[in-house]
Each structure stands twice: as structure tokens, then as C-alpha cells.
Design a protein around this motif. Structure first.
Motif, PDB file in Angstrom:
ATOM      1  N   ARG A 123      16.843 -34.564  40.494  1.00 31.02           N
ATOM      2  CA  ARG A 123      16.026 -35.316  39.856  1.00 31.02           C
ATOM      3  C   ARG A 123      16.605 -35.801  38.421  1.00 31.02           C
ATOM      4  O   ARG A 123      16.529 -35.284  37.449  1.00 31.02           O
ATOM      5  CB  ARG A 123      14.700 -34.393  39.498  1.00 31.02           C
ATOM      6  N   HIS A 142      -1.740 -32.517  38.907  1.00 32.47           N
ATOM      7  CA  HIS A 142      -2.034 -32.556  40.332  1.00 32.47           C
ATOM      8  C   HIS A 142      -1.666 -31.539  40.872  1.00 32.47           C
ATOM      9  O   HIS A 142      -0.934 -30.742  40.620  1.00 32.47           O
ATOM     10  CB  HIS A 142      -1.318 -33.822  40.953  1.00 32.47           C
ATOM     11  N   ARG A 158       7.834 -24.290  45.642  1.00 27.87           N
ATOM     12  CA  ARG A 158       8.936 -25.059  45.291  1.00 27.87           C
ATOM     13  C   ARG A 158       9.798 -24.064  44.018  1.00 27.87           C
ATOM     14  O   ARG A 158       9.110 -23.246  43.388  1.00 27.87           O
ATOM     15  CB  ARG A 158       8.505 -26.446  44.364  1.00 27.87           C
ATOM     16  N   ARG A 169      12.908 -28.658  30.424  1.00 23.33           N
ATOM     17  CA  ARG A 169      11.960 -29.492  31.244  1.00 23.33           C
ATOM     18  C   ARG A 169      10.446 -29.021  30.770  1.00 23.33           C
ATOM     19  O   ARG A 169      10.242 -27.977  31.000  1.00 23.33           O
ATOM     20  CB  ARG A 169      12.311 -29.202  32.832  1.00 23.33           C
ATOM     21  N   TRP A 171       6.374 -28.871  31.033  1.00 25.38           N
ATOM     22  CA  TRP A 171       5.542 -28.810  32.120  1.00 25.38           C
ATOM     23  C   TRP A 171       4.108 -28.713  31.571  1.00 25.38           C
ATOM     24  O   TRP A 171       4.132 -27.896  30.467  1.00 25.38           O
ATOM     25  CB  TRP A 171       5.664 -27.845  33.237  1.00 25.38           C
ATOM     26  N   HIS A 266      -0.203 -29.346  38.195  1.00 26.79           N
ATOM     27  CA  HIS A 266       0.924 -29.179  37.189  1.00 26.79           C
ATOM     28  C   HIS A 266       1.336 -30.999  36.913  1.00 26.79           C
ATOM     29  O   HIS A 266       0.918 -31.607  37.619  1.00 26.79           O
ATOM     30  CB  HIS A 266       2.044 -28.609  38.112  1.00 26.79           C
TER      31      HIS A 266
END
Ligand code: SIN
Ligand code: FE
Length: 306
Positions: A123, A142, A158, A169, A171, A266
């Protein structure tokens, strides 16, 4: 619900059966398992290489995907890419997928060999301010569901790694499925309904003659249909997006984390450069099936949904 931190000195590689089961339970109850230092090593020169990559047509592919079952990369329309770059990316994605899978097999004993490897991904895009159609946005809360790859009750687990050398990152996560669902169903979103024997036979027959490949909807169970509807419902629900309960997490450079994204709502608000591998874990492998979306839906409706 929250974050379970697993430090490098907790005997990662040789977990006892009891310890493995505790970790599976923590995941199935909706916690994130967090590794401040990733158990999956990425060579510094491979990481530097990944940081140079950028997608050209990011509207078309959300990420660069790796498909372990056929050992192929897709979506890697790399800007000005040389053939060596494509090969190198392929090797790195293959190795990440293999190493993550070896690690998880030892770490989550109860699940070993009871999963199917779904896609992996790289990503490279900055997530903050990404311009995507509403239902594809990553920054809206979602639960995950794959329109083209119904799981029929298998769980979506995941495993992520933040490769960014300097930035977290970021969240947010919300209340897990079991707590969330009754807030909306059946008043705002209808429950799934068990299929009639005739409808089931017809769908099975259509898939039997290969139509399922061309029309993925044919392969969906009532459970899959509901999970896609719920994904869309949450993203489109402005009041939930604005006022739903949430917690923030900042995953630092070099860390990894894993979570059942089909049950934990998340969103990623910011961050760039992550690797990820997805597992579809068999429902029979669950140690706490009453928390799974399928278990919750079947208990609430009294119907068989796969
Ligand atoms: C998602 O699964 O919604 C995106 C998570 C991420 O890329 O960090
Ligand atoms: Fe997601």
C-alpha cells in the motif's frame, strides 16, 4: 476491546498450545494483536526499494496485490518501472506472504492449515485525503467484506506491517460486530434470510457449470450478502461515522498488527507504505465462534446463513 501488545521477548516462535489459544481468543473477541517490533523482517534494501514505488493509476487499483495461490502480482503499474523492478516487487511480496504465513502457523496454532491464503498487498499511497469513491474509501469506518470473493463464513484475518521509516499508520476502530449489530439490525438494516432449498440448489447448479466465476454474486451465501450490505451501510451512515464509538491507534514504523477486520470496524486515517497479508480462516477453527459475525447473525435470526 483494545490492543494486546506482544513484545519480542514473549517467546513468539515457540508459543505453547495454551498461549496460542489465548491469542486466538483475544483476536476473536475483537482485539488487535500488536507487535511493536515486527516478527517479519524486511531487508533494509528491500524496504528502500519499496519506498521508491508509486502507482500510476491508483484510481483503478487501490493497492498492489499479490495472489499467493497463483504467485502473481496485480495492480503494480509502477511509474517508469523497469522489468527488474517488477521482478523485485514480486519477490518481496512473495517472501512477505511466506514469512507471515510461517510466523502465523507457529503463533496461532489452533488455526494452522485451517485457513486459505487470500491476497497480500503493498500500500504505497498516502491514505490521508485519498480521493476514492465512497464505498471504496479506507478512511470511513467499516467492516471488511469482499464483493468478488465471498467467504461463506470464513473469517477475514489481516496481518499488517508499517514500512514507513518515519511515520505512524493511524487507525480508528469501533465496537465489535456483536455489540454493534443490535444497534442497527433489524430497524435500520434488515437481517439476512436463509435461502429456500430451491434457491440454494439453483445457485449451486449455476456455480457447478462455472457461472460463479463470471457472476460472483452467485457464489454468495446469505451471510456474504449481508456482510457486503453491512460494509456499505456503515460507510454510508453519516451519524455512525460522526458519532460512533471509536478508539485511535498509531502504529509506529517497523511494527506489525493483526485483527479480524470482518468484525472490528476500522478506518485508516493517515499513513503511507504498508504490507499486508489476508487469511480466510475456517469457521470450524474458531475458539470463540459466538463472537464471529456468522455466529452472531445465526443466533439473532435463528437461521442457517451459509
Ligand atoms: C482497510 O482494511 O480498510 C485499510 C487498512 C489499511 O490499509 O491500513
Ligand atoms: Fe478494511
Amino acid at each position: 476491546m483494545g490492543l494486546v501488545t506482544i513484545a519480542d521477548d514473549s517467546g513468539l516462535q515457540r508459543a505453547s498450545a495454551g498461549q496460542s489459544e489465548v491469542w486466538c481468543r483475544q483476536l476473536e473477541e475483537g482485539n488487535i494483536l500488536f507487535f511493536p517490533e515486527s516478527p517479519i523482517a524486511i531487508q533494509p534494501e528491500d524496504r528502500s526499494f519499496l519506498l521508491t514505488l508509486q502507482q500510476t493509476s491508483s484510481g483503478l487499483h487501490k493497492n498492489m496485490a499479490y495472489k499467493p495461490a497463483v504467485d502473481r502480482v496485480s495492480g503494480a503499474d509502477i511509474k517508469g518501472a523497469l522489468p527488474e523492478s517488477a521482478e523485485r516487487l514480486h519477490r518481496i511480496l512473495r517472501e512477505y506472504s511466506q514469512h507471515a504465513t510461517e510466523f502465523l502457523a507457529a503463533f496461532l496454532g489452533p488455526y494452522e492449515a485451517r485457513w486459505r491464503l487470500d491476497y497480500g498487498s503493498f500500500r504505497p499511497e498516502e491514505e490521508q485525503g485519498r480521493d476514492l469513491p465512497l464505498r471504496r474509501r479506507n478512511d470511513l469506518m467499516h467492516t471488511d467484506a469482499f464483493p468478488t470473493r465471498p467467504t461463506r463464513g470464513a473469517r477475514i484475518l489481516r496481518f499488517f506491517s508499517n514500512l514507513n521509516p518515519a511515520r505512524t499508520r493511524d487507525w480508528i476502530t469501533g465496537e465489535p460486530f456483536k455489540t454493534l449489530l443490535p444497534q442497527f439490525a433489524p430497524r435500520q438494516i434488515a437481517f439476512p434470510r436463509q435461502r429456500s432449498t430451491v434457491a440454494k440448489l439453483a445457485a449451486d447448479a449455476a456455480c457447478g457449470i462455472g457461472l460463479g466465476k463470471a457472476i460472483p454474486a452467485l457464489k454468495r451465501s446469505p451471510y456474504d450478502e449481508f456482510m457486503i450490505r453491512f460494509h456499505n451501510f456503515l460507510k454510508e451512515n453519516e451519524s455512525y461515522q460522526a458519532n460512533g464509538k471509536r478508539e485511535s491507534w498509531y502504529f509506529p514504523p517497523g511494527s506489525s498488527w493483526m485483527v479480524y477486520t470482518d468484525m472490528v470496524p476500522h478506518a485508516v486515517l493517515a499513513g503511507q507504505y504498508a504490507l499486508e497479508q489476508t487469511y480466510l480462516v475456517a469457521p470450524e477453527a474458531m475458539v470463540a465462534p459466538e463472537h464471529s459475525p456468522l455466529g452472531v447473525l445465526q443466533a439473532m435470526t435463528g437461521q442457517k446463513l451459509v
